[in-house]
Design an enzyme around this catalytic site. Structure first.
Site, PDB file in Angstrom:
ATOM      1  N   GLY B   9       0.830  -1.199   0.000  1.00 17.23           N
ATOM      2  CA  GLY B   9       0.000   0.000   0.000  1.00 17.23           C
ATOM      3  C   GLY B   9       0.859   1.241   0.000  1.00 17.23           C
ATOM      4  N   GLY B  10       0.229   2.367  -0.224  1.00 16.68           N
ATOM      5  CA  GLY B  10       0.918   3.634  -0.155  1.00 16.68           C
ATOM      6  C   GLY B  10       1.018   4.107   1.279  1.00 16.68           C
ATOM      7  CB  ALA B  11       2.359   7.263   2.630  1.00 19.69           C
ATOM      8  NE  ARG B  12       0.374   7.953   8.706  1.00 18.41           N
ATOM      9  CZ  ARG B  12       0.451   7.614   9.969  1.00 18.41           C
ATOM     10  NH1 ARG B  12      -0.559   7.013  10.550  1.00 18.41           N
ATOM     11  NH2 ARG B  12       1.538   7.818  10.652  1.00 18.41           N
ATOM     12  CE  LYS B  15       2.558   0.572   3.907  1.00 13.03           C
ATOM     13  NZ  LYS B  15       2.261   1.926   4.439  1.00 13.03           N
ATOM     14  CG  HIS B  50       2.734   1.157  13.656  1.00 15.62           C
ATOM     15  ND1 HIS B  50       1.908   0.439  12.839  1.00 15.62           N
ATOM     16  CD2 HIS B  50       3.327   2.086  12.879  1.00 15.62           C
ATOM     17  CE1 HIS B  50       2.010   0.918  11.607  1.00 15.62           C
ATOM     18  NE2 HIS B  50       2.857   1.922  11.599  1.00 15.62           N
ATOM     19  NE  ARG B  51       6.920  -0.295  20.971  1.00 14.70           N
ATOM     20  CZ  ARG B  51       7.494  -1.462  21.272  1.00 14.70           C
ATOM     21  NH1 ARG B  51       6.827  -2.382  21.926  1.00 14.70           N
ATOM     22  NH2 ARG B  51       8.744  -1.701  20.913  1.00 14.70           N
TER      23      ARG B  51
END
Lengths: 180, 180, 180
Positions: B9-12, B15, B50-51
């Site tokens: 996928g692209g940025a943001r 994905k 992410h965490r």
């Protein structure tokens, strides 16, 4: 094989290999119409890579500018032409100061009466941020217009992502000119 | 769950969230293999994001360079590994001066004998204009080659656009190693 | 016609023409909600192009910043709104120093209670290399988040490539509000 196929993809997406596979699966080989000129080492290396991947069943012709004329000259019913690539041709005609809209129309017009099938490889370049220079924006806009025009004339359009084909147009069933 | 899944996928593009959803839907959680190093504030903030999104069912390990070895070490039948992300690993090995072709082969070779499923997250970076620097072009080319190589080894490849999955390869049906 | 449609595409991908076609096929014409301001010659030329392509059945309103309010004001059951474009609106609110997350929430919240259908045109900008500036990265990230948020609220999402639509979400069947 449909009269006109467009294989779109990003850089190193596998679009060239996929386009060659299409031609080889259908006709064993074809005429490779290279729009590149080996003006620097980076480009020369890419051209060598491309030649090495293709087998003996291919004939190579080079035409950086007069694409419509070259297609008319080399098209034959039993030997598909693979144009590698449309985006580089655009870059060449822009650098040469040609009238891009007129060249685009000549190309698309010529596709209607071509004596044999053609597969175009083209870059999709419009899915990043707006380029920072007017030239970058102009090139991106013209590349998008050219891809739309050829896609509109094509019976088959395939987007290649990570080497995998995603068919986005397929009207090919009844238009074969090369025996499968 | 297929042995190898690639989520592109692209940025943001969503994905990462989609890849986590795949693992959680199948096995509740998994091993999060982070290739990032928190070298600046921007990256540290991304890692925190992410965490925070992942729940307690995840274990995190970090490996910026020795990806093939880390996969071999952590793969288990009942606990998928999520690699976040392949493109950053590429950036790390290029910065470290590694032989990219050899590292790519080691990675792909290792996938054949892995003891459990793995989901790779990778950026598609080749759909904009040609980068203006040789390093930018080299990175883009290597990212494309790496995505092609992993996609070729994967049973399932998904392109995520605006959070929505578009399946571009699916040979997953008969290769499950985690109970659904 | 579904309540919310998102038409995504790259530069000169044909996304605007496709979105106009969707509205015209369904309702003959609609309300064109332009987020652009003609601040330079390049942009003025684009706006002229867009106006010239649309016929008399369209009414144009302009709103660079207060998008949620403009949608609430102009939405009607028999006249779809076409927002051209979401990405430019994002650029406008970032330039104006607005709280992007709050504006995004207001927009998405408002979509739930809209009195008529809306079609958003948006750029996909995240499929190139990482931008070299923090502002470029921030814009790209916000554009991705905004596209994900609107795609999540939409019943229909279409990616346009070379003028051709690729449907990536379609829950439209039972939600029509304009007579076909």
């Amino acid at each position: 094989m449909p009269q006109v196929t467009l294989v779109l993809g990003g850089a190193r997406s596998g679009k060239s290999g996929y386009a060659e596979h299409l031609v080889e699966a259908c006709a064993g080989g074809g005429t490779y119409l290279a729009t590149a000129e080996a003006r620097d080492d980076e480009m020369a290396a890419r051209i060598r890579d491309h030649r090495a991947r293709r087998g003996r069943a291919w004939r190579t012709v080079e035409e950086p500018l007069e694409l419509a004329a070259a297609l008319a000259r080399h098209a034959t019913r039993d030997r598909p032409i693979l144009v590698e690539c449309l985006t580089l041709w655009l870059s060449n005609i822009m650098a040469a100061g040609c009238d891009v809209a007129r060249e685009r129309e000549r190309l698309v017009e010529g596709l209607r009466t071509l004596a044999g099938p053609v597969v175009f490889v083209a870059n999709e370049v419009g899915l990043g941020l707006v380029p920072s220079t007017p030239l970058g924006r102009a090139f991106r806009d013209e590349a998008g217009r050219l891809n739309q025009a050829v896609a509109g004339s094509a019976q088959r359009v395939i987007l290649v992502v990570a080497g995998l084909p995603l068919t986005i147009k397929d009207e090919a069933e009844n238009s074969g000119t090369v025996e499968q």
